[in-house]
Design a protein around this motif. Structure first.
Motif, short mmCIF file in Angstrom:
data_model
loop_
_atom_site.label_atom_id
_atom_site.label_comp_id
_atom_site.label_asym_id
_atom_site.label_seq_id
_atom_site.Cartn_x
_atom_site.Cartn_y
_atom_site.Cartn_z
N ARG A 103 0.84 -1.19 0.00
CA ARG A 103 0.00 0.00 0.00
C ARG A 103 0.89 1.25 0.00
O ARG A 103 1.68 1.46 0.92
CB ARG A 103 -0.94 0.00 1.21
N THR A 104 0.74 2.04 -1.05
CA THR A 104 1.67 3.14 -1.31
C THR A 104 0.94 4.46 -1.43
O THR A 104 -0.14 4.52 -2.04
CB THR A 104 2.45 2.84 -2.61
N ALA A 105 1.53 5.49 -0.83
CA ALA A 105 1.02 6.86 -1.00
C ALA A 105 2.04 7.66 -1.79
O ALA A 105 3.25 7.48 -1.60
CB ALA A 105 0.79 7.52 0.35
N VAL A 106 1.57 8.53 -2.66
CA VAL A 106 2.45 9.44 -3.40
C VAL A 106 2.23 10.84 -2.86
O VAL A 106 1.09 11.30 -2.75
CB VAL A 106 2.15 9.39 -4.92
N LEU A 107 3.33 11.50 -2.50
CA LEU A 107 3.28 12.86 -1.98
C LEU A 107 3.78 13.83 -3.04
O LEU A 107 4.87 13.64 -3.59
CB LEU A 107 4.16 12.98 -0.72
N ILE A 108 2.97 14.83 -3.32
CA ILE A 108 3.30 15.80 -4.36
C ILE A 108 3.15 17.22 -3.82
O ILE A 108 2.54 17.44 -2.76
CB ILE A 108 2.38 15.64 -5.59
N SER A 109 3.68 18.17 -4.60
CA SER A 109 3.43 19.58 -4.30
C SER A 109 2.96 20.34 -5.54
O SER A 109 2.56 21.50 -5.41
CB SER A 109 4.71 20.27 -3.78
N GLY A 110 3.05 19.72 -6.71
CA GLY A 110 2.79 20.49 -7.93
C GLY A 110 2.09 19.71 -9.01
O GLY A 110 1.06 19.08 -8.78
N ARG A 111 2.76 19.69 -10.17
CA ARG A 111 2.10 19.21 -11.39
C ARG A 111 1.81 17.71 -11.37
O ARG A 111 0.81 17.26 -11.90
CB ARG A 111 3.05 19.66 -12.52
N GLY A 112 2.69 16.93 -10.80
CA GLY A 112 2.37 15.52 -10.60
C GLY A 112 2.59 14.62 -11.80
O GLY A 112 1.94 13.57 -11.90
N SER A 113 3.53 14.97 -12.68
CA SER A 113 3.73 14.08 -13.84
C SER A 113 4.39 12.77 -13.42
O SER A 113 4.06 11.70 -13.96
CB SER A 113 4.55 14.78 -14.94
N ASN A 114 5.28 12.80 -12.45
CA ASN A 114 5.86 11.54 -11.96
C ASN A 114 4.80 10.70 -11.25
O ASN A 114 4.77 9.47 -11.38
CB ASN A 114 7.03 11.81 -11.02
N MET A 115 3.94 11.37 -10.50
CA MET A 115 2.84 10.65 -9.85
C MET A 115 2.00 9.91 -10.89
O MET A 115 1.66 8.74 -10.71
CB MET A 115 1.96 11.65 -9.09
N LEU A 116 1.70 10.58 -12.02
CA LEU A 116 0.89 9.92 -13.05
C LEU A 116 1.60 8.71 -13.63
O LEU A 116 0.96 7.69 -13.91
CB LEU A 116 0.55 10.91 -14.17
N SER A 117 2.91 8.82 -13.80
CA SER A 117 3.63 7.65 -14.34
C SER A 117 3.59 6.50 -13.34
O SER A 117 3.48 5.33 -13.74
CB SER A 117 5.07 8.01 -14.74
N LEU A 118 3.62 6.81 -12.05
CA LEU A 118 3.49 5.75 -11.04
C LEU A 118 2.08 5.16 -11.06
O LEU A 118 1.91 3.94 -10.97
CB LEU A 118 3.81 6.30 -9.64
N LEU A 119 1.08 6.03 -11.16
CA LEU A 119 -0.31 5.52 -11.20
C LEU A 119 -0.52 4.61 -12.39
O LEU A 119 -1.17 3.55 -12.29
CB LEU A 119 -1.31 6.69 -11.30
N GLU A 120 0.04 5.01 -13.52
CA GLU A 120 -0.14 4.21 -14.74
C GLU A 120 0.48 2.82 -14.56
O GLU A 120 -0.12 1.80 -14.87
CB GLU A 120 0.51 4.94 -15.91
N ALA A 121 1.70 2.79 -14.04
CA ALA A 121 2.37 1.50 -13.86
C ALA A 121 1.65 0.65 -12.82
O ALA A 121 1.49 -0.57 -12.99
CB ALA A 121 3.82 1.73 -13.42
N ALA A 122 1.19 1.30 -11.76
CA ALA A 122 0.59 0.56 -10.65
C ALA A 122 -0.86 0.17 -10.94
O ALA A 122 -1.48 -0.52 -10.13
CB ALA A 122 0.67 1.38 -9.36
#
Ligand code: GRF
Length: 218
Positions: A5-24
């Motif tokens: 169970r993983t949480a992603v912490l962001i402050s802005g645009r979130g393009s890395n977060m989206l790449s993680l969401l896509e893979a996961a």
């Protein structure tokens, strides 16, 4: 297979977060992204996460008297969500040693340089000023000192004639989007483990997990 169970912490645009969401999003990915949290309510990445059906919420750091208060709220929320791993992805608040230790060996960060070169901000301009011929990005386990900790994976890209910070940054960002999901998979599956403050890889990891990315040739 356990999906951590993983949480992603962001402050802005979130393009890395989206790449993680896509893979996961794949059932066979060893981490499941169950929440996206931002210290900034106006982070564009929050809406982008919500459109992917991932619970996204802000814990506004300005609502707390001090860093400690913010971190206690963040820690409490992560624990309430039963989070096992934390991925910092463009999270722009410095974290105290106490918070980092509470999540020791369970928190990753991505940084847009080949650490230990160029920790901190303005990495691309500094890389260009230093005249390096390769730049890149690093996913590392978080330690209290900023942009330090055992290196899980790196990817490098060439610095090309005529590059400015924006051009180099865009090339590095494309590499980040490939690297972070790979690094999270290695770490979440246990194929990459912290051993004596470096990373040891399981025998079945084909290495380099992320080779030099091909230069963009005309
Ligand atoms: C990335 O370059 C990341 O390495 C750095 O901040 C940037 C965040 O971009 N820590 P995004 O929010 O993931 O688009």
């Amino acid at each position: 297979m356990i999906r951590r169970r993983t949480a992603v912490l962001i402050s802005g645009r979130g393009s890395n977060m989206l790449s993680l969401l896509e893979a996961a999003a794949r059932d066979d990915f060893p981490a499941r992204i169950v929440a996206v949290l931002s210290n900034r309510p106006d982070a564009p990445g929050l809406a982008r996460a919500a459109t992917q059906g991932i619970p996204a919420e802000a814990i506004d750091h300005r609502g707390f008297a001090d860093r400690d208060g913010f971190e206690r709220a963040l820690d409490a929320r992560l624990r309430a969500l039963d989070i096992d791993l934390v991925c910092l992805a463009g999270f722009m608040r410095l974290l105290t040693a106490r918070f980092v230790e509470a999540w020791r060996d369970r928190m990753l960060n991505i940084h847009p340089s080949l650490l230990p070169a160029f920790p901190g901000l303005d990495t691309h301009a500094r890389a260009l000023a230093a005249g390096v011929r390769f730049a890149g990005c690093t996913v590392h386990v978080v330690r209290a000192e900023m942009d330090s900790g055992p290196i899980v994976a790196q990817a490098c890209v060439p610095v090309l004639p005529g590059d400015d910070a924006a051009a180099l940054g865009a090339r590095v960002l494309a590499a980040e989007h490939l690297l972070y999901p790979q690094a999270l998979a290695l770490f979440a599956s246990g194929a990459a483990r912290v051993t004596d403050e470096t990373i040891a890889y399981g025998a079945d990891v084909r290495f380099p997990a992320q080779p030099l990315l091909a230069p963009a040739t005309a």
